[in-house]
Design a protein around this motif. Structure first.
Motif, PDB file in Angstrom:
ATOM      1  N   VAL A  61       0.829  -1.211   0.000  1.00 35.01           N
ATOM      2  CA  VAL A  61       0.000   0.000   0.000  1.00 35.01           C
ATOM      3  C   VAL A  61       0.858   1.252   0.000  1.00 35.01           C
ATOM      4  O   VAL A  61       0.492   2.270  -0.612  1.00 35.01           O
ATOM      5  CB  VAL A  61      -0.973   0.016   1.193  1.00 35.01           C
ATOM      6  CG1 VAL A  61      -1.875  -1.200   1.173  1.00 35.01           C
ATOM      7  CG2 VAL A  61      -0.237   0.121   2.526  1.00 35.01           C
TER       8      VAL A  61
ATOM      9  N   ASP B  19       2.053   1.833  -3.500  1.00 36.30           N
ATOM     10  CA  ASP B  19       0.866   2.140  -4.304  1.00 36.30           C
ATOM     11  C   ASP B  19       0.385   3.567  -4.067  1.00 36.30           C
ATOM     12  O   ASP B  19       0.135   4.318  -5.015  1.00 36.30           O
ATOM     13  CB  ASP B  19      -0.259   1.158  -3.958  1.00 36.30           C
ATOM     14  CG  ASP B  19      -0.540   0.212  -5.106  1.00 36.30           C
ATOM     15  OD1 ASP B  19       0.368  -0.004  -5.917  1.00 36.30           O
ATOM     16  OD2 ASP B  19      -1.662  -0.316  -5.180  1.00 36.30           O
ATOM     17  N   TYR B  20       0.237   3.938  -2.793  1.00 30.98           N
ATOM     18  CA  TYR B  20      -0.235   5.285  -2.479  1.00 30.98           C
ATOM     19  C   TYR B  20       0.731   6.330  -3.030  1.00 30.98           C
ATOM     20  O   TYR B  20       0.316   7.362  -3.577  1.00 30.98           O
ATOM     21  CB  TYR B  20      -0.373   5.461  -0.968  1.00 30.98           C
ATOM     22  CG  TYR B  20      -1.443   4.601  -0.327  1.00 30.98           C
ATOM     23  CD1 TYR B  20      -2.435   3.992  -1.091  1.00 30.98           C
ATOM     24  CD2 TYR B  20      -1.471   4.395   1.053  1.00 30.98           C
ATOM     25  CE1 TYR B  20      -3.407   3.209  -0.504  1.00 30.98           C
ATOM     26  CE2 TYR B  20      -2.451   3.618   1.649  1.00 30.98           C
ATOM     27  CZ  TYR B  20      -3.412   3.019   0.872  1.00 30.98           C
ATOM     28  OH  TYR B  20      -4.383   2.252   1.451  1.00 30.98           O
TER      29      TYR B  20
ATOM     30  N   GLY C 151      -4.334  12.437  -3.172  1.00 27.98           N
ATOM     31  CA  GLY C 151      -4.244  12.152  -1.749  1.00 27.98           C
ATOM     32  C   GLY C 151      -5.583  11.882  -1.107  1.00 27.98           C
ATOM     33  O   GLY C 151      -5.679  11.147  -0.129  1.00 27.98           O
TER      34      GLY C 151
ATOM     35  N   VAL D 167      -6.394   8.337  -1.474  1.00 29.60           N
ATOM     36  CA  VAL D 167      -5.455   7.599  -0.626  1.00 29.60           C
ATOM     37  C   VAL D 167      -5.948   7.587   0.817  1.00 29.60           C
ATOM     38  O   VAL D 167      -5.955   6.549   1.485  1.00 29.60           O
ATOM     39  CB  VAL D 167      -4.041   8.214  -0.723  1.00 29.60           C
ATOM     40  CG1 VAL D 167      -3.158   7.732   0.426  1.00 29.60           C
ATOM     41  CG2 VAL D 167      -3.400   7.849  -2.052  1.00 29.60           C
TER      42      VAL D 167
ATOM     43  N   GLY E 140      -7.069   4.191   2.470  1.00 31.78           N
ATOM     44  CA  GLY E 140      -6.331   3.754   3.650  1.00 31.78           C
ATOM     45  C   GLY E 140      -7.228   3.643   4.866  1.00 31.78           C
ATOM     46  O   GLY E 140      -7.109   2.701   5.659  1.00 31.78           O
TER      47      GLY E 140
ATOM     48  N   VAL F  95      -0.342   5.935   5.148  1.00 33.69           N
ATOM     49  CA  VAL F  95      -1.225   7.011   4.685  1.00 33.69           C
ATOM     50  C   VAL F  95      -0.661   8.369   5.094  1.00 33.69           C
ATOM     51  O   VAL F  95      -0.607   9.312   4.288  1.00 33.69           O
ATOM     52  CB  VAL F  95      -2.646   6.821   5.253  1.00 33.69           C
ATOM     53  CG1 VAL F  95      -3.519   8.033   4.939  1.00 33.69           C
ATOM     54  CG2 VAL F  95      -3.289   5.569   4.672  1.00 33.69           C
TER      55      VAL F  95
ATOM     56  N   SER G 125       2.243   9.308   2.994  1.00 34.61           N
ATOM     57  CA  SER G 125       1.876   9.666   1.620  1.00 34.61           C
ATOM     58  C   SER G 125       1.481  11.128   1.489  1.00 34.61           C
ATOM     59  O   SER G 125       1.672  11.725   0.419  1.00 34.61           O
ATOM     60  CB  SER G 125       0.715   8.780   1.134  1.00 34.61           C
ATOM     61  OG  SER G 125       1.082   7.417   1.137  1.00 34.61           O
TER      62      SER G 125
ATOM     63  N   ASP H 275      -8.851   1.159  -3.082  1.00 35.12           N
ATOM     64  CA  ASP H 275      -7.845   2.068  -3.640  1.00 35.12           C
ATOM     65  C   ASP H 275      -8.153   2.343  -5.105  1.00 35.12           C
ATOM     66  O   ASP H 275      -8.277   3.489  -5.548  1.00 35.12           O
ATOM     67  CB  ASP H 275      -6.448   1.439  -3.559  1.00 35.12           C
ATOM     68  CG  ASP H 275      -5.945   1.347  -2.141  1.00 35.12           C
ATOM     69  OD1 ASP H 275      -6.675   1.756  -1.235  1.00 35.12           O
ATOM     70  OD2 ASP H 275      -4.820   0.862  -1.958  1.00 35.12           O
TER      71      ASP H 275
END
Length: 762
Positions: free
Chosen positions: A255, A258-259, A289, A292, A296, A329, A332, A630
């Motif tokens: 994740v 990915d994010y 974001g 995301v 998340g 998260v 990110s 996601d």
């Protein structure tokens, strides 16, 4: 509004990158220092309130017979293939020395005495279950205290001793047992490194830039360091299961990268439009974001929802994994924009995502361009999505039929826990397991322990109970009962005829509880409960299976409500929930075919068919449903933006899906690579987690996102965005919805704001 808050947060981090990086370095250093100073070790506890096996464990604990502690077994056979312990004096002498050396190890409370039993005669040794009937195999059972008093140092001490004695004795010596299961290293470190290297390679080919490829990796490593260190600190306060660090690393890497990819891809789009880097970072965090944060949050809520199972080790393990996801998260939307700001305009150099790349120039020479995920570029995606939209019925029916067919094996799903017999031959636990099964029968590797509270009853009840249990067809033998006179509690060690992971063993446990034990104790004051590792695992599997429908329904309902708030629609979230459920079901079915049926298991190093880990279906559903969100939110956000801008459903689908296809495909490829790196681990449970996650993400990013989503949205037409007027008035307005995204307006229209298109039939 959420988008404005994220924009300010991302922009501030980009303008002051080194402050943010320094803050994260400090956080990582403090987390690691806390882990070293206060951290604990992972340990597996099958304590589950209300289960029959738990009641047995509580009685055993009260009796104080020593059976409540941890055990190990040292399995020995003469190195001379023609010798036995009955007639080989040197082998018997070596066995006696081995027993004595093991007894002197720290924390060892005692051992069985096959050498002493042999001195009394071969029949005595065989009747005691210490030496096999042919005299070839002897078992030294080692008793330790409760696992709270033990650590990996105890495993290391036993292993070091045996390694030394192997070179000094004419014996083949192998080891196994609870001590190894609880304290052995699950071995995820190499998988993490492989996953990072694979992700780095994919990112480099996707972006064509070392700087762009390095930023998501750096962010994920920062987040993983803080997350795993925090998990270690948590282990010092409560029991964290051994699977939690491996699963946390697996999910965290997936994740996190990915994010970061979602945000980085949007940032580069802004840079390509000439937006100043700091402003581009703020806009990227505001737009990419937002999905995301939503996705998340969905992962975290889904994982924490496993508390509904009321299985403590699953709840605590889920909490540990969710902490890692939450940290990713936060990274990110803070650390990544700081990296973007520090990199400045260098990220504007386009790679495979840009039309000016060397791949594009090759394409103009007549060679077909591809992305790292093997996907065609934007124009190709537009052609594909347009093709699906022109033929929605056959694609929707065909893709749904394919996934339903893949789901069918779920009907034969059997939960359990892979035992030492599923480990590779290179592991001493596997070799010990095979020797015990060969010499004493498969059930010896998974004994049951029946705990009886005699409650003042005479010994006649115990004798009748021993006779009834021994007469059951699923029981091979019953060891002499141990009775604690102070508490009036008796314990019987019972050896089934079948191995611990076989369905027949679970059936035997159920039969003992339902028929055999009640027929003896009846309505009298005595109470009997069946415990032991095999019974505990069977109970946990049954508990999670019973609670799984409730958990699934709760997650589906919550996801539907959240998506309805975000997209201001009834049918879009309903479709998303059903399609996600379909892709997860297909992943379950493929797992059953590979692990239970053995189809293609050799390709991932699976030694033998194994049941599905009892708690894995609930864990996988929680994680996969969140991860699939996601892609759902990322894709539908773009479709919704296009619909609000153009008012045309078909155009919005083609532009929205094709505009996100490259990022989703590359992100999915990265996540699949990370998860598959764990699927080649030695431990079958780790294999199962890695393979299941990789399979589900692959299905979701290909069949679902690129076929079913555009096909079903085309069939629904403008009804996609239907929301009853009364519901529109009830639902909260503002930051939850895409409509309120101020930065979306800037992106779509250059600041003029999107055309507001009313949803139909309100």
């Amino acid at each position: 509004m959420l988008s404005k808050a994220l924009s300010r947060l991302g922009g501030s981090a980009a303008r002051h990158p080194w402050r943010v990086v320094a803050a994260w370095l400090l956080a990582a250093a403090l987390a690691v220092a806390a882990a070293i100073a206060f951290g604990g070790r992972t340990a597996d506890s099958m304590t589950v309130p209300g289960l029959d096996s738990q009641r047995a464990a509580e009685l055993i604990q009260r009796a104080g017979t020593g059976q409540e502690g941890m055990t190990a077994q040292v399995v020995v056979t003469p190195a001379d293939g023609g010798a036995t312990f009955f007639d080989h004096g040197v082998a018997r002498t070596a066995l006696a020395r081995l027993q004595a050396e093991v007894r002197r190890l720290p924390h060892v409370l005692g051992t069985s005495d096959p050498a002493g039993a042999l001195d009394l005669g071969a029949d005595a040794a065989v009747r005691g279950g210490l030496v096999s009937a042919d005299g070839r195999i002897a078992v030294v059972r080692v008793q330790y205290p409760d696992q709270s008093q033990l650590s990996t140092e105890d495993v290391d001490a036993l292993v070091d001793l045996v390694d030394r004695l192997r070179g000094e004795m004419p014996l083949r010596i192998e080891m196994g047992g609870d001590l190894f299961y609880v304290f052995s290293d699950p071995g995820g470190g190499a998988s993490e490194l492989i996953g990072i290297l694979a992700a780095a390679a994919i990112l480099f080919f996707a972006f064509g830039s070392l700087v762009a490829a390095a930023l998501p990796i750096a962010m994920a490593v920062f987040g993983l360091t803080v997350g795993v260190a925090t998990m270690t600190v948590l282990a010092g306060m409560t029991e964290i299961p051994t699977f939690a660090p491996v699963l946390g690393s697996m999910v965290g890497l997936g994740v996190g990268i990915d994010y970061a990819l979602f945000v980085l891809a949007r940032h580069r789009e802004y840079l390509a439009r000439g937006v100043e880097p700091h402003e581009a970072a703020g806009r990227a965090v505001a737009t990419a974001g937002r999905p995301v944060v939503f996705a998340g949050g969905t992962v975290v809520v889904s994982i924490l929802g496993m508390a509904v199972a009321n299985v403590p080790f699953m709840t605590v393990g889920g909490l540990a994994v969710s902490i890692v996801v939450l940290i990713m998260v936060v990274a990110s939307v803070t650390l990544l924009p700081a990296f973007l700001g520090a990199a400045g305009p260098r990220l504007a150099r386009v790679g495979w995502f840009g039309r000016a790349s060397w791949v594009g120039r090759l394409g103009r020479l007549g060679r077909r361009r591809v992305t790292a995920a093997g996907a065609v570029p934007a124009s190709g995606w537009q052609r594909w999505i347009g093709h699906v939209n022109r033929h929605p019925v056959p694609y929707a029916v065909g893709a749904a039929g394919l996934l339903l067919a893949a789901t069918l094996p779920v009907l034969g799903l059997r939960v359990g826990l892979p035992d030492d017999g599923t480990l590779p031959d290179s592991r001493t636990e596997r070799r010990a397991y095979d020797l015990v099964a060969e010499g004493f029968g498969p059930g010896t590797n998974g004994p049951l322990i029946i705990a009886v509270d005699l409650a003042g009853d005479t010994g006649v009840v115990l004798d009748r109970l021993v006779g009834a249990v021994a007469a059951d067809p699923g029981i091979a033998s019953v060891a002499p009962a141990l009775v604690d006179q102070a508490t009036g509690i008796a314990t019987l060690v019972v050896f089934p005829t079948t191995g611990p992971q076989e369905r027949a063993t679970a059936d035997t446990v159920a039969r003992l509880r339902a028929d055999v034990l009640p027929s003896v104790v009846g309505q009298g004051p005595a109470r009997a409960h069946v415990g032991g590792a095999a019974a505990s695992l069977s109970d946990v599997g049954r508990r999670t299976s019973q609670r799984l429908p409730i958990f699934v329904a709760a997650v589906l309902a919550l996801s539907f409500v959240l998506l309805m708030l975000v997209f201001r629609s009834v049918l879009v979230p309903l479709k998303a929930v059903l399609l996600n459920l379909l892709s997860i079901g297909a992943a379950y079915g493929i797992m059953v075919a590979v692990f239970q049926w053995g189809w293609g298991g050799a390709l991932i190093g699976l030694e033998a068919a194994v049941p599905i880990v009892s708690f894995l279906p609930m864990f996988l559903f929680a994680i996969l449903f969140g991860l699939s969100m996601d892609y759902e939110v990322f894709l539908l956000s773009r479709v919704r933006e296009e619909y609000l801008r153009t008012g045309d459903n078909g155009t919005a689908i083609v532009r929205g899906v094709s505009g996100t296809a490259r990022v989703i495909t590359s992100a999915a490829l990265i996540m699949v690579a990370v998860f598959l790196s764990f699927a080649v681990a030695e431990d079958p449970s780790t294999k199962m987690f890695g393979f299941g996650l990789a399979t589900a993400i692959f299905i979701d990013a290909t069949v679902v996102r690129m076929v079913l989503v555009p096909a079903t949205m085309t069939l629904l037409g403008r009804a996609n965005w239907w929301l009853p007027g009364w519901l529109d008035r009830v639902l909260p307005q503002g930051p939850a919805g895409i409509d309120a995204a101020g930065d979306t307006d800037v992106e779509s229209t250059g600041g003029a704001g999107p055309a507001r298109v009313p949803a139909p039939n309100r």
